[in-house]
Design an enzyme around this catalytic site. Sequence first.
Site, PDB file in Angstrom:
ATOM      1  N   ASP A 147       0.815  -1.227   0.000  1.00 34.88           N
ATOM      2  CA  ASP A 147       0.000   0.000   0.000  1.00 34.88           C
ATOM      3  C   ASP A 147       0.840   1.264   0.000  1.00 34.88           C
ATOM      4  O   ASP A 147       0.370   2.322   0.408  1.00 34.88           O
ATOM      5  CB  ASP A 147      -0.946   0.000   1.211  1.00 34.88           C
ATOM      6  CG  ASP A 147      -2.300  -0.616   0.869  1.00 34.88           C
ATOM      7  OD1 ASP A 147      -2.634  -0.704  -0.332  1.00 34.88           O
ATOM      8  OD2 ASP A 147      -3.022  -0.999   1.807  1.00 34.88           O
ATOM      9  N   LYS A 169      -0.552   4.514  -1.101  1.00 37.79           N
ATOM     10  CA  LYS A 169      -1.454   5.318  -0.263  1.00 37.79           C
ATOM     11  C   LYS A 169      -0.757   6.563   0.287  1.00 37.79           C
ATOM     12  O   LYS A 169      -1.408   7.464   0.812  1.00 37.79           O
ATOM     13  CB  LYS A 169      -2.002   4.477   0.894  1.00 37.79           C
ATOM     14  CG  LYS A 169      -3.118   3.528   0.482  1.00 37.79           C
ATOM     15  CD  LYS A 169      -3.696   2.811   1.685  1.00 37.79           C
ATOM     16  CE  LYS A 169      -4.837   1.876   1.295  1.00 37.79           C
ATOM     17  NZ  LYS A 169      -5.265   1.048   2.447  1.00 37.79           N
TER      18      LYS A 169
HETATM   19  P1  C2E Z   1     -10.904  -1.788  -1.478  1.00 41.59           P
HETATM   20  O1  C2E Z   1     -12.375  -1.858  -1.294  1.00 41.59           O
HETATM   21  O2  C2E Z   1     -10.405  -1.675  -2.885  1.00 41.59           O
HETATM   22  O3  C2E Z   1     -10.386  -0.559  -0.664  1.00 41.59           O
HETATM   23  C1  C2E Z   1      -9.058  -0.101  -0.764  1.00 41.59           C
HETATM   24  C2  C2E Z   1      -8.772   0.903   0.313  1.00 41.59           C
HETATM   25  O4  C2E Z   1      -9.691   1.995   0.175  1.00 41.59           O
HETATM   26  C3  C2E Z   1      -8.980   0.390   1.715  1.00 41.59           C
HETATM   27  O5  C2E Z   1      -7.883  -0.344   2.162  1.00 41.59           O
HETATM   28  C4  C2E Z   1      -9.166   1.676   2.464  1.00 41.59           C
HETATM   29  O6  C2E Z   1      -7.945   2.328   2.716  1.00 41.59           O
HETATM   30  C5  C2E Z   1      -9.950   2.525   1.471  1.00 41.59           C
HETATM   31  N1  C2E Z   1     -11.394   2.441   1.731  1.00 41.59           N
HETATM   32  C6  C2E Z   1     -12.284   1.501   1.287  1.00 41.59           C
HETATM   33  N2  C2E Z   1     -13.504   1.753   1.712  1.00 41.59           N
HETATM   34  C7  C2E Z   1     -13.446   2.904   2.430  1.00 41.59           C
HETATM   35  C8  C2E Z   1     -14.418   3.689   3.138  1.00 41.59           C
HETATM   36  O7  C2E Z   1     -15.620   3.369   3.210  1.00 41.59           O
HETATM   37  N3  C2E Z   1     -13.944   4.799   3.786  1.00 41.59           N
HETATM   38  C9  C2E Z   1     -12.631   5.156   3.755  1.00 41.59           C
HETATM   39  N4  C2E Z   1     -12.258   6.247   4.420  1.00 41.59           N
HETATM   40  N5  C2E Z   1     -11.696   4.440   3.101  1.00 41.59           N
HETATM   41  C10 C2E Z   1     -12.117   3.341   2.446  1.00 41.59           C
HETATM   42  P2  C2E Z   1      -8.102  -1.386   3.322  1.00 41.59           P
HETATM   43  O8  C2E Z   1      -8.883  -0.757   4.423  1.00 41.59           O
HETATM   44  O9  C2E Z   1      -6.772  -1.916   3.653  1.00 41.59           O
HETATM   45  O10 C2E Z   1      -8.968  -2.536   2.682  1.00 41.59           O
HETATM   46  C11 C2E Z   1      -8.421  -3.456   1.800  1.00 41.59           C
HETATM   47  C12 C2E Z   1      -9.498  -4.253   1.127  1.00 41.59           C
HETATM   48  O11 C2E Z   1     -10.182  -5.034   2.100  1.00 41.59           O
HETATM   49  C13 C2E Z   1     -10.559  -3.434   0.466  1.00 41.59           C
HETATM   50  O12 C2E Z   1     -10.170  -3.021  -0.822  1.00 41.59           O
HETATM   51  C14 C2E Z   1     -11.724  -4.422   0.428  1.00 41.59           C
HETATM   52  O13 C2E Z   1     -11.551  -5.342  -0.605  1.00 41.59           O
HETATM   53  C15 C2E Z   1     -11.562  -5.161   1.740  1.00 41.59           C
HETATM   54  N6  C2E Z   1     -12.357  -4.495   2.768  1.00 41.59           N
HETATM   55  C16 C2E Z   1     -11.907  -3.723   3.777  1.00 41.59           C
HETATM   56  N7  C2E Z   1     -12.939  -3.285   4.541  1.00 41.59           N
HETATM   57  C17 C2E Z   1     -14.059  -3.799   4.007  1.00 41.59           C
HETATM   58  C18 C2E Z   1     -15.435  -3.737   4.367  1.00 41.59           C
HETATM   59  O14 C2E Z   1     -15.812  -3.093   5.349  1.00 41.59           O
HETATM   60  N8  C2E Z   1     -16.304  -4.417   3.576  1.00 41.59           N
HETATM   61  C19 C2E Z   1     -15.932  -5.124   2.514  1.00 41.59           C
HETATM   62  N9  C2E Z   1     -16.829  -5.775   1.782  1.00 41.59           N
HETATM   63  N10 C2E Z   1     -14.615  -5.210   2.130  1.00 41.59           N
HETATM   64  C20 C2E Z   1     -13.698  -4.563   2.885  1.00 41.59           C
HETATM   65  C1  SIN Z   2      -3.525  -0.869   4.708  1.00 47.49           C
HETATM   66  O1  SIN Z   2      -4.598  -0.448   5.098  1.00 47.49           O
HETATM   67  O2  SIN Z   2      -3.486  -1.882   4.010  1.00 47.49           O
HETATM   68  C2  SIN Z   2      -2.222  -0.180   5.070  1.00 47.49           C
HETATM   69  C3  SIN Z   2      -2.344   0.974   6.037  1.00 47.49           C
HETATM   70  C4  SIN Z   2      -3.076   2.178   5.517  1.00 47.49           C
HETATM   71  O3  SIN Z   2      -2.462   2.977   4.802  1.00 47.49           O
HETATM   72  O4  SIN Z   2      -4.262   2.322   5.802  1.00 47.49           O
HETATM   73 FE    FE Z   3      -4.414  -1.541  -1.218  1.00 53.57          FE
HETATM   74 FE    FE Z   4      -3.516  -3.541   2.974  1.00 52.87          FE
END
Ligand code: C2E
Ligand code: SIN
Ligand code: FE
Ligand code: FE
Length: 333
Positions: free
Chosen positions: A205, A208
């Site tokens: 990441d 980011k």
């Molecule tokens: P992703 O959905 O492609 O999200 C990539 C990154 O976008 C997340 O990394 C996070 O930093 C940001 N992000 C996603 N949704 C939100 C949001 O609602 N608000 C904010 N402020 N930021 C957001 P992260 O957290 O490391 O998550 C990695 C992956 O894990 C996500 O990729 C998704 O595939 C899964 N994931 C994480 N949290 C959830 C969740 O609550 N529900 C679902 N269905 N998948 C999740």
């Molecule tokens: C991650 O969420 O995968 C790495 C930490 C961050 O930048 O949120």
């Molecule tokens: Fe990522």
């Molecule tokens: Fe991650």
Amino acid sequence: MILDHLVQVLEADAVTVLLLAQDGVTLEYAGTRGFSSVLPSRSERVGTGLAGQVALSRRPLHFPEMREASLHPDWQRVLRQDGLTSYYAVPVMSKGKVLGVIEVLNRGSLELSPGWIESLDLLVGQLAIAVENCNLFEALERQNLALRLAYDETIEGWARALDFRDKETEGHSRRVTERTVELCRALGLPPEDLVDVRRGALLHDIGKMAIPDAILLKAGPLTDEEWVVMRKHPDTAVELLAPIKFLRPALDIPQCHHEKWDGTGYPAGLRGAAIPLTARAFAVVDVFDALTSDRPYRAAWTREQALEHIQAGAGTHFDPQVVTVFLEMLQQT
Ligand code: C2E
Ligand code: SIN
Ligand code: FE
Ligand code: FE
Ligand code: SIN
């Protein structure tokens, strides 16, 4: 090999090769021929003992009759046992430095003819070259290892800095890295690929870094515009890492960790086996860890909820085979 040549070419009854250790003051027996019992010691100090005197004086030492040399009783016993009476030793030198000592011992007297001395000199020269090459190689190996450790410590520092930016994901990078290496090993990846898996996972990441706090740390769901920015982080990672030559083989995970098995992921919309296996493995580990951690935008899910989500995503978000191996792996811990 040189020991055998010494015995043959010099028609010697016994020979020893002593090499100077790293500390510069200890001569260690690298090998011997012709002794029927174990030698009284495995090393000598420079300056003491016959070989030690040779190393210090840097001159050959000749005793036609060993009785003339004041030897330690243990040595006298060994020599008496094998009937060795005459002694000749030379320093092994290279570029003005002592590398070791060669000792030649005989039952009768030693024939120190010019031809014999010449043959010995030749073997001494060969030994010097062999030792030098070996030392150079070891130094290079040490430097390579030190360099690799320095690189990896640097990467771990970057990963800590990334985690630090969002306190709620502290330890995330290290955790997902260890799990991903383990999963890739279970998937049968060759061990030599795991170094790049490790580096890629630690830096997954890094893109980011370019995302403003207002988006990264936002407490609620992202708007469409904010998602455009967020979805850039894999491409940003490639931009940041591609110029670093030793990280180029580690790019798959940073570049492809948000691709999905059914082709609906980003940035490229790759599908199935077109997504590198290491990135498919990483995606499962990353989502599981993200779901079971508090995020600025939601509280942590339970382990069971997260596992259900992973299972439900097999065949759509995730490679189903990777999910199977991942679940097996989790059951074992
Ligand atoms: P992703 O959905 O492609 O999200 C990539 C990154 O976008 C997340 O990394 C996070 O930093 C940001 N992000 C996603 N949704 C939100 C949001 O609602 N608000 C904010 N402020 N930021 C957001 P992260 O957290 O490391 O998550 C990695 C992956 O894990 C996500 O990729 C998704 O595939 C899964 N994931 C994480 N949290 C959830 C969740 O609550 N529900 C679902 N269905 N998948 C999740
Ligand atoms: C991650 O969420 O995968 C790495 C930490 C961050 O930048 O949120
Ligand atoms: Fe990522
Ligand atoms: Fe991650
Ligand atoms: C690791 O650091 O665990 C990957 C290197 C390896 O296991 O060979």
